[in-house]
Design a protein around this motif. Sequence first.
Motif, PDB file in Angstrom:
ATOM      1  N   CYS A 217      29.885  12.990  81.205  1.00 44.76           N
ATOM      2  CA  CYS A 217      30.902  13.594  82.115  1.00 44.76           C
ATOM      3  C   CYS A 217      32.738  12.944  81.454  1.00 44.76           C
ATOM      4  O   CYS A 217      33.388  14.120  81.547  1.00 44.76           O
ATOM      5  N   VAL A 218      32.214  12.309  81.505  1.00 45.66           N
ATOM      6  CA  VAL A 218      33.538  11.379  80.623  1.00 45.66           C
ATOM      7  C   VAL A 218      34.197  12.177  79.605  1.00 45.66           C
ATOM      8  O   VAL A 218      34.987  12.548  78.997  1.00 45.66           O
ATOM      9  N   ALA A 219      32.371  12.506  78.925  1.00 43.09           N
ATOM     10  CA  ALA A 219      33.392  13.338  77.392  1.00 43.09           C
ATOM     11  C   ALA A 219      33.848  14.695  77.941  1.00 43.09           C
ATOM     12  O   ALA A 219      34.520  15.272  76.391  1.00 43.09           O
ATOM     13  N   LYS A 223      37.786  17.571  85.237  1.00 37.99           N
ATOM     14  CA  LYS A 223      36.592  18.770  85.603  1.00 37.99           C
ATOM     15  C   LYS A 223      35.061  18.062  86.310  1.00 37.99           C
ATOM     16  O   LYS A 223      34.522  18.419  86.060  1.00 37.99           O
ATOM     17  N   ALA A 224      34.085  17.556  85.095  1.00 31.44           N
ATOM     18  CA  ALA A 224      32.910  17.132  85.733  1.00 31.44           C
ATOM     19  C   ALA A 224      32.821  15.673  85.795  1.00 31.44           C
ATOM     20  O   ALA A 224      33.432  14.123  85.663  1.00 31.44           O
ATOM     21  N   LEU A 225      32.483  15.427  86.902  1.00 27.56           N
ATOM     22  CA  LEU A 225      31.724  14.174  87.756  1.00 27.56           C
ATOM     23  C   LEU A 225      30.094  14.149  88.091  1.00 27.56           C
ATOM     24  O   LEU A 225      29.610  15.084  88.275  1.00 27.56           O
ATOM     25  N   VAL A 226      29.835  12.765  88.075  1.00 23.83           N
ATOM     26  CA  VAL A 226      28.730  13.035  88.347  1.00 23.83           C
ATOM     27  C   VAL A 226      28.259  12.529  90.418  1.00 23.83           C
ATOM     28  O   VAL A 226      29.020  12.571  91.218  1.00 23.83           O
ATOM     29  N   VAL A 227      26.918  13.273  90.688  1.00 20.67           N
ATOM     30  CA  VAL A 227      26.216  13.858  92.201  1.00 20.67           C
ATOM     31  C   VAL A 227      25.488  12.329  91.962  1.00 20.67           C
ATOM     32  O   VAL A 227      24.266  12.290  91.044  1.00 20.67           O
TER      33      VAL A 227
END
Length: 403
Positions: A217-219, A223-227
């Motif tokens: 997600c960091v890369a 708009k990318a996050l962890v669930v």
Amino acid sequence: MIDAGMNRFNFQEQEMRDLTVVKDALKNHQIELPSWAFGNSGTRFKVFTQPGVPRNAFEKAADAAQVHKHTGVAPAMAIHIPWDKVDDYARLGAHARDLGIRIGTVNSNTFQDDDYKLGSVCHPDPQIRKKAVAHLLECVDIMDATGSRDLKLWFADGTNYPGQDDISARQDRLAEALRAVYERLGEDQRMVLEYKLFEPSFYATDVPDWGTALVNCVALGPKALVVVDTGHHAPGVNIEFIVAMLLRAGKLGGFDFNSRFYADDDLMVGAADPFQLFRIMHEVVRAGALALSSGVTFMLDQCHNIEPKIPGEIRSVMNVQEAVAKALLVDVEGLAAAQAAGDVLGANAVLMDAYSTDVRPLLGDLREEMGLPRDPYRAYLASGYGEQIIAGRVGGTAAGWGA
Ligand code: RM4
Ligand code: MN
């Protein structure tokens, strides 16, 4: 001179002000329901079907709307594609709105096709990877039509035997697929990546933990996050620590709440370990991440295999609310003072005092203020809706874990 009576008055006023803050936070805390909780489900041994189960996504939305009607805090239903495939997603979105709810997270499914035996986005065959990515892109099209913000990605990808495939090469394939989907996201859309320790892969899962999910997600970007699915860890893992770390990194996209006694049991949240749920919510409240504006989604991901489904969802929503209420009751200043003083037992006592509070009367009052029944579970049972769907939903194929 100290006027004891006056002090008492002030104390009560302060208490009332605090309760207003607690109640406001509870009123604004939303819980998202999974469409699949309303369909038939079971274990790999047996699915026990129930009468009155929805035949399609429209009927699932009707059931989800019942949960919202009685609890007032569950105005969104997540869908799973292709389980909730319909001809017209805009119509599904409008149908949900007519029922007073909305379509929430779109969950992709790259685990129920023969082609995915060796994986989907990490498969060694580029053609299979292409097919999986096409499905994920189709899910974004669906989000456009329903007005959904989040695409939830959970991959069953992994291997069963050492040497079966190249661990690192599979990560390259994963990153490439995620990038393609990320680039397709609209301005206000997000992708949320879910990790799971094992199952169906038993040797190496490609996204097994929050570290792998976070690195990806960091890369990718903002708009990318962890669930965090509460059932997706090894026994004994300190989930609230993970939650705190993700919140610090600004990378917590949301939760898939459920309870587990053993593995990914998908039982009702707050049933197995209400204390753990409280500890998680304490971290959320501490970080100011309870409100909708925080961007953290509080979703249920559960299956009601042996209990009735709509009441099971209502009970779960109530369980989450109880944990949230208790977390909101933590004496923040008292806790900080005890921590700063190195008062181990005092600090622990502050937390335990909040956890030990019976918040049911508070929640009953809150619901009354919101024009809701004090006990949503009993109100639903008395409503006659359960009997109505059993009588009305005859014929057709009951929804389950199939397209
Ligand atoms: C997975 C994962 C996903 C859910 C599916 C049904 O284990 O938890 O979130 O969509 O199950
Ligand atoms: Mn999940």
